[in-house]
Design a protein around this motif. Sequence first.
Motif, PDB file in Angstrom:
ATOM      1  N   TYR A  30      -5.437   4.836  -9.905  1.00 19.30           N
ATOM      2  CA  TYR A  30      -5.629   6.281  -9.976  1.00 19.30           C
ATOM      3  C   TYR A  30      -4.365   7.106  -9.827  1.00 19.30           C
ATOM      4  N   ILE A  31      -3.353   6.585  -9.127  1.00 17.58           N
ATOM      5  CA  ILE A  31      -2.124   7.365  -8.985  1.00 17.58           C
ATOM      6  C   ILE A  31      -1.110   6.951 -10.054  1.00 17.58           C
ATOM      7  N   ASN A  47      -9.184  -4.409   2.821  1.00 21.53           N
ATOM      8  CA  ASN A  47      -8.995  -2.966   2.770  1.00 21.53           C
ATOM      9  C   ASN A  47      -7.614  -2.587   2.241  1.00 21.53           C
ATOM     10  N   ARG A  48      -6.633  -3.429   2.556  1.00 23.52           N
ATOM     11  CA  ARG A  48      -5.285  -3.176   2.027  1.00 23.52           C
ATOM     12  C   ARG A  48      -5.276  -3.403   0.510  1.00 23.52           C
ATOM     13  N   GLN A  77      -6.445   0.841  -5.748  1.00 22.97           N
ATOM     14  CA  GLN A  77      -6.876   2.190  -6.119  1.00 22.97           C
ATOM     15  C   GLN A  77      -5.678   3.086  -6.391  1.00 22.97           C
ATOM     16  N   LYS A  78      -4.595   2.887  -5.628  1.00 23.15           N
ATOM     17  CA  LYS A  78      -3.374   3.650  -5.931  1.00 23.15           C
ATOM     18  C   LYS A  78      -2.835   3.244  -7.303  1.00 23.15           C
ATOM     19  N   MET A  95     -19.243  -2.592  -4.728  1.00 21.01           N
ATOM     20  CA  MET A  95     -18.935  -1.156  -4.685  1.00 21.01           C
ATOM     21  C   MET A  95     -17.671  -0.847  -5.490  1.00 21.01           C
ATOM     22  N   TYR A  96     -16.623  -1.612  -5.277  1.00 22.00           N
ATOM     23  CA  TYR A  96     -15.371  -1.330  -5.988  1.00 22.00           C
ATOM     24  C   TYR A  96     -15.520  -1.551  -7.495  1.00 22.00           C
ATOM     25  N   LEU A 132      -6.894  -0.423  -1.140  1.00 20.64           N
ATOM     26  CA  LEU A 132      -6.029   0.767  -1.161  1.00 20.64           C
ATOM     27  C   LEU A 132      -4.924   0.613  -2.210  1.00 20.64           C
ATOM     28  N   THR A 188       0.833  -1.204   0.000  1.00 21.96           N
ATOM     29  CA  THR A 188       0.000   0.000   0.000  1.00 21.96           C
ATOM     30  C   THR A 188       0.871   1.259   0.000  1.00 21.96           C
ATOM     31  N   SER A 189       2.191   1.078   0.109  1.00 23.56           N
ATOM     32  CA  SER A 189       3.090   2.231   0.163  1.00 23.56           C
ATOM     33  C   SER A 189       3.521   2.631  -1.241  1.00 23.56           C
ATOM     34  N   GLU A 190       3.298   3.886  -1.584  1.00 21.36           N
ATOM     35  CA  GLU A 190       3.653   4.349  -2.926  1.00 21.36           C
ATOM     36  C   GLU A 190       5.149   4.216  -3.173  1.00 21.36           C
ATOM     37  N   LEU A 221     -16.944   1.480  -8.721  1.00 22.95           N
ATOM     38  CA  LEU A 221     -15.956   2.563  -8.691  1.00 22.95           C
ATOM     39  C   LEU A 221     -14.830   2.354  -9.715  1.00 22.95           C
ATOM     40  N   ARG A 280      -5.912  -9.041   3.508  1.00 24.66           N
ATOM     41  CA  ARG A 280      -6.920  -8.095   3.994  1.00 24.66           C
ATOM     42  C   ARG A 280      -7.539  -7.257   2.868  1.00 24.66           C
ATOM     43  N   LYS A 320     -18.537  -4.875  -0.589  1.00 22.88           N
ATOM     44  CA  LYS A 320     -17.390  -4.072  -1.044  1.00 22.88           C
ATOM     45  C   LYS A 320     -17.034  -4.432  -2.484  1.00 22.88           C
TER      46      LYS A 320
END
Lengths: 137, 223
Positions: free
Chosen positions: A93-94, A82-83, A89-90, A112-113, A86, A58-60, A116, A80, A109
Motif C-alpha cells: 500500500y505504501i 505481525n511483523r 502491507q507497507k 483475513m489478510y 506490517l 518493517t521500517s520504511e 484484505l 513473527r 489471520k
Amino acid sequence: MNILITGCGRIGAQIASKLMESPSDHEIRIIDSDPQNFLLLPQKLRLNDVFTFVGDGTSEKDLIAAGINKADVFIAVAVRDNRNALSAQKAKYIFGVPKVVCRVGDPVKQSMYNTLGLNALSPTLFTATQILEVVSL
Amino acid sequence: MYIVIVGAGKVGAYLARDLQNGGHEICIIESDLNKIRPAIDISGLEDSAIVRGDGSESSVMAEAGVKRADIFITTTGHDEDNLASCQLAKNIFGVKRTISLINDPENEIVFNMLGVDVAVRRTKLLLDQIESILDSRTDARFFSLNGDYEVVEMHIPQTAAIVGGTISGILLPHETTIICIIGSDGKRKSIEPETRIEIHDAITALTRSDQAEALLEFLISEG
C-alpha cells in the motif's frame, strides 16, 4: 525480476538459494535485522553484500535503503506474523510493489489478510494438512 | 460501553481505571504475567477482567469477548502487534471503533490506511504537552486531530486585547471555528456574534495546524 525478501530464517534462506539457482536472471536481496541469520545462506551469497541487507523489514527507511522502490516482488517470511503483515502491507500500500507474499502462521489471520488483498500463506495449515494426509494413508 | 484494551502497561492500566470510573465495562488483554498485578493495582479492575494471552491472537481475543466490544484499544509498545490486533478486531470481530497507540510516528499513515480509526502518536502527545508547558504566557493546550487540524483550548488572559470585545469583532485565522466558550462561572456561553469575551473565558477552537500559533497569538495578544 527484482525480488526483496524480509527474514532470513530457514524459509527465507531456502527461497533465496532456490532463486539464485534458477536460470532466469533475478536480482535478489534479503533483509534481516540479525546478520547472524545470514549464516543460513550458502557461502557465496552470504559474503555478497549486495545480496544481504542488515535492517528492520518493517521500517520504511530501511525498506527504501534496501531498494523496495525497484522491487517487482516482495516476500515477507520473518518469524513473527505481525511483523510480516506490517512489512507486506507497507510494501503493497505504501510502495505499490506489484506482487506481495506474506507468511502468516495463524490461519485466521491468513484468511483475513487474503481478504484484505495480500497473498498470505500459512505454513501451519499447510503442514497440518500434509501430516493429516500422511497419517490417513 | 464494553471496551477491550490490549496491553496492561502504564497507558493501558490508567486508561482502564479512567474508563471504568466513567461507568464503562473494561477488559484488558496482557501476555506478560508480571504486568498483571501492577495493572490491577492501578486500574482497580477485578482479576476476572484481565485475560492472559497474546492480544493479537484471534482465540485470545474471542475469549476477551471482542465480538461484543464497542471500542477496541491497543496500547502495546509494538506497532506491528497493535496493527494486527486492530485489523482482527475490525475484520473478524466486527468492532466499529478501533483506537491504537503508535510508537513509531512513521506508522501513522499505514495505520490510518489499514482500518485503525484513530491512531494516537506517543511522541506527538509528549510534544504537545511540552509545547504547552513551554509557552508560559498561556495555559493553551493543543490536541492534534487526524489530518492537518488541531483543537486549541485556553483561558483568555487578563491582558488580552480581545477582552470586552464581541465574537463578531474577532478576526479568526483561515479555517478556524470556535467550538465553545465556558465563562469563569463555569457556564457555557452561546456562540453568537454579540457574545462578549471576558477575562478567564475558556475558549476551545478548531483550527488548521499551521494556523494554531496565529490563533494563539491573536487570542492572547495585548494589542
